[in-house]
Design a protein around this motif. Sequence first.
Motif, PDB file in Angstrom:
ATOM      1  N   LEU A  98       0.805  -1.226   0.000  1.00  0.00           N
ATOM      2  CA  LEU A  98       0.000   0.000   0.000  1.00  0.00           C
ATOM      3  C   LEU A  98       0.841   1.280   0.000  1.00  0.00           C
ATOM      4  N   PRO A  99       1.968   1.340   0.751  1.00  0.00           N
ATOM      5  CA  PRO A  99       2.776   2.569   0.687  1.00  0.00           C
ATOM      6  C   PRO A  99       3.279   2.889  -0.716  1.00  0.00           C
ATOM      7  N   LEU A 100       3.491   1.853  -1.547  1.00  0.00           N
ATOM      8  CA  LEU A 100       3.947   2.078  -2.919  1.00  0.00           C
ATOM      9  C   LEU A 100       2.890   2.779  -3.752  1.00  0.00           C
ATOM     10  N   GLU A 101       1.629   2.597  -3.385  1.00  0.00           N
ATOM     11  CA  GLU A 101       0.545   3.274  -4.096  1.00  0.00           C
ATOM     12  C   GLU A 101       0.228   4.620  -3.462  1.00  0.00           C
ATOM     13  N   PHE A 102       0.196   4.665  -2.132  1.00  0.00           N
ATOM     14  CA  PHE A 102      -0.231   5.875  -1.440  1.00  0.00           C
ATOM     15  C   PHE A 102       0.725   7.040  -1.636  1.00  0.00           C
ATOM     16  N   PHE A 103       2.000   6.843  -1.354  1.00  0.00           N
ATOM     17  CA  PHE A 103       2.927   7.977  -1.342  1.00  0.00           C
ATOM     18  C   PHE A 103       3.154   8.595  -2.720  1.00  0.00           C
ATOM     19  N   ASN A 113       1.015  20.968   1.292  1.00  0.00           N
ATOM     20  CA  ASN A 113       0.359  21.299   2.557  1.00  0.00           C
ATOM     21  C   ASN A 113       1.328  21.295   3.728  1.00  0.00           C
ATOM     22  N   ASN A 114       2.619  21.200   3.450  1.00  0.00           N
ATOM     23  CA  ASN A 114       3.663  21.314   4.474  1.00  0.00           C
ATOM     24  C   ASN A 114       3.622  20.164   5.486  1.00  0.00           C
ATOM     25  N   VAL A 115       3.095  18.992   5.047  1.00  0.00           N
ATOM     26  CA  VAL A 115       3.011  17.822   5.921  1.00  0.00           C
ATOM     27  C   VAL A 115       4.357  17.099   5.939  1.00  0.00           C
ATOM     28  N   GLN A 116       4.771  16.688   7.126  1.00  0.00           N
ATOM     29  CA  GLN A 116       6.014  15.927   7.286  1.00  0.00           C
ATOM     30  C   GLN A 116       5.678  14.478   7.612  1.00  0.00           C
ATOM     31  N   ILE A 117       6.250  13.537   6.866  1.00  0.00           N
ATOM     32  CA  ILE A 117       6.011  12.112   7.071  1.00  0.00           C
ATOM     33  C   ILE A 117       7.049  11.541   8.029  1.00  0.00           C
ATOM     34  N   ARG A 118       6.588  10.744   8.973  1.00  0.00           N
ATOM     35  CA  ARG A 118       7.485   9.995   9.859  1.00  0.00           C
ATOM     36  C   ARG A 118       6.971   8.569  10.010  1.00  0.00           C
ATOM     37  N   TYR A 129      10.929  -2.917  -0.620  1.00  0.00           N
ATOM     38  CA  TYR A 129      10.131  -1.968  -1.408  1.00  0.00           C
ATOM     39  C   TYR A 129       9.236  -1.118  -0.512  1.00  0.00           C
ATOM     40  N   THR A 130       8.765  -1.692   0.597  1.00  0.00           N
ATOM     41  CA  THR A 130       7.959  -0.920   1.543  1.00  0.00           C
ATOM     42  C   THR A 130       8.803   0.156   2.203  1.00  0.00           C
ATOM     43  N   LEU A 131       9.985  -0.242   2.656  1.00  0.00           N
ATOM     44  CA  LEU A 131      10.884   0.700   3.317  1.00  0.00           C
ATOM     45  C   LEU A 131      11.296   1.823   2.377  1.00  0.00           C
ATOM     46  N   LYS A 132      11.554   1.479   1.120  1.00  0.00           N
ATOM     47  CA  LYS A 132      11.982   2.511   0.159  1.00  0.00           C
ATOM     48  C   LYS A 132      10.878   3.532  -0.065  1.00  0.00           C
ATOM     49  N   ALA A 133       9.634   3.066  -0.213  1.00  0.00           N
ATOM     50  CA  ALA A 133       8.526   3.989  -0.434  1.00  0.00           C
ATOM     51  C   ALA A 133       8.359   4.933   0.747  1.00  0.00           C
ATOM     52  N   GLN A 135      10.735   5.656   3.106  1.00  0.00           N
ATOM     53  CA  GLN A 135      11.910   6.498   3.266  1.00  0.00           C
ATOM     54  C   GLN A 135      11.944   7.617   2.246  1.00  0.00           C
ATOM     55  N   ASP A 136      11.512   7.334   1.018  1.00  0.00           N
ATOM     56  CA  ASP A 136      11.449   8.391   0.002  1.00  0.00           C
ATOM     57  C   ASP A 136      10.502   9.507   0.444  1.00  0.00           C
ATOM     58  N   ALA A 137       9.349   9.118   1.016  1.00  0.00           N
ATOM     59  CA  ALA A 137       8.388  10.118   1.488  1.00  0.00           C
ATOM     60  C   ALA A 137       8.950  10.907   2.670  1.00  0.00           C
ATOM     61  N   ILE A 138       9.647  10.221   3.556  1.00  0.00           N
ATOM     62  CA  ILE A 138      10.276  10.898   4.696  1.00  0.00           C
ATOM     63  C   ILE A 138      11.310  11.904   4.199  1.00  0.00           C
ATOM     64  N   ASP A 139      12.135  11.476   3.244  1.00  0.00           N
ATOM     65  CA  ASP A 139      13.181  12.362   2.721  1.00  0.00           C
ATOM     66  C   ASP A 139      12.581  13.577   2.012  1.00  0.00           C
TER      67      ASP A 139
END
Length: 256
Positions: A98-103, A113-118, A129-133, A135-139
């Motif tokens: 799901l993170p691969l689709e959501f992010f 909207n200035n949202v920070q992902i953690r 692949y989950t971690l990469k999706a 981590q990319d959003a976090i970065d």
Amino acid sequence: MIPFKKWFGGGKQQNDELIAKLAADNIPNHVAVIMDGNGRWAQKRGLPRVAGHHSGMKNVKKITMAADAIGVKVLTLYAFSTENWKRPKEEVEYLMKLPLEFFPKEIEELIANNVQIRMTGWQEGLPDYTLKAIQDAIDQTRNNTGLILNFALNYGSRKEMLSGVKRLAQDMRTGKIDENQVDESLFSSYLLTHPLPDPDLLIRTSGELRISNFMMWQLAYSELWFTDLCWPEFSEQHFYEAIQEYQRRARRYGGL
């Protein structure tokens, strides 16, 4: 900021009316949500459980922007627990994708909207692949200063506390920490949620009346709000109803 109407569609007027009823000086800083009932929501409609998880994923954006609209500082969503690995393999694999689709779909608007992902949880065991999706959003959102959207993924409170105790004990053995320094604040710094504030409000959907190994230390004085609605049908209006109920309560923290 993305226009309010774009996020909330035709319900803007109703949401505006609900927001106007809220006390702006009593908005919870940190709201935590146990997003329960996706599978049951789907089964009631003759759909596979994974269809419920997909609908639940789409609801994340709506509730995130509902929280942002009223000034919530942190929104923590319980996405996958350490116990959820016991579920059928096919369901777990779907959840991990799901993170691969959501992010990729939502990241531009989250950034706008200035949202920070953690993420709060253990990386061990999660697919690459989950971690990469994630981590990319976090970065990509690292420098954002607005709402913190915190996903509790592969998270369990008992494991978190045991891990914290072990690290604290190690620091005491090596002399880094003196036992006289140990208090609630210090112990909290050894938990995965540090430095986030403890939740002011916990919301759980689907009618279950328990916290399911979620932030047991951090929820010590949180207000709890339960609803029979399953997560995919939990709307912005329901979120604001939970905030209204929170504002009607007196938080005494053990005092009078």
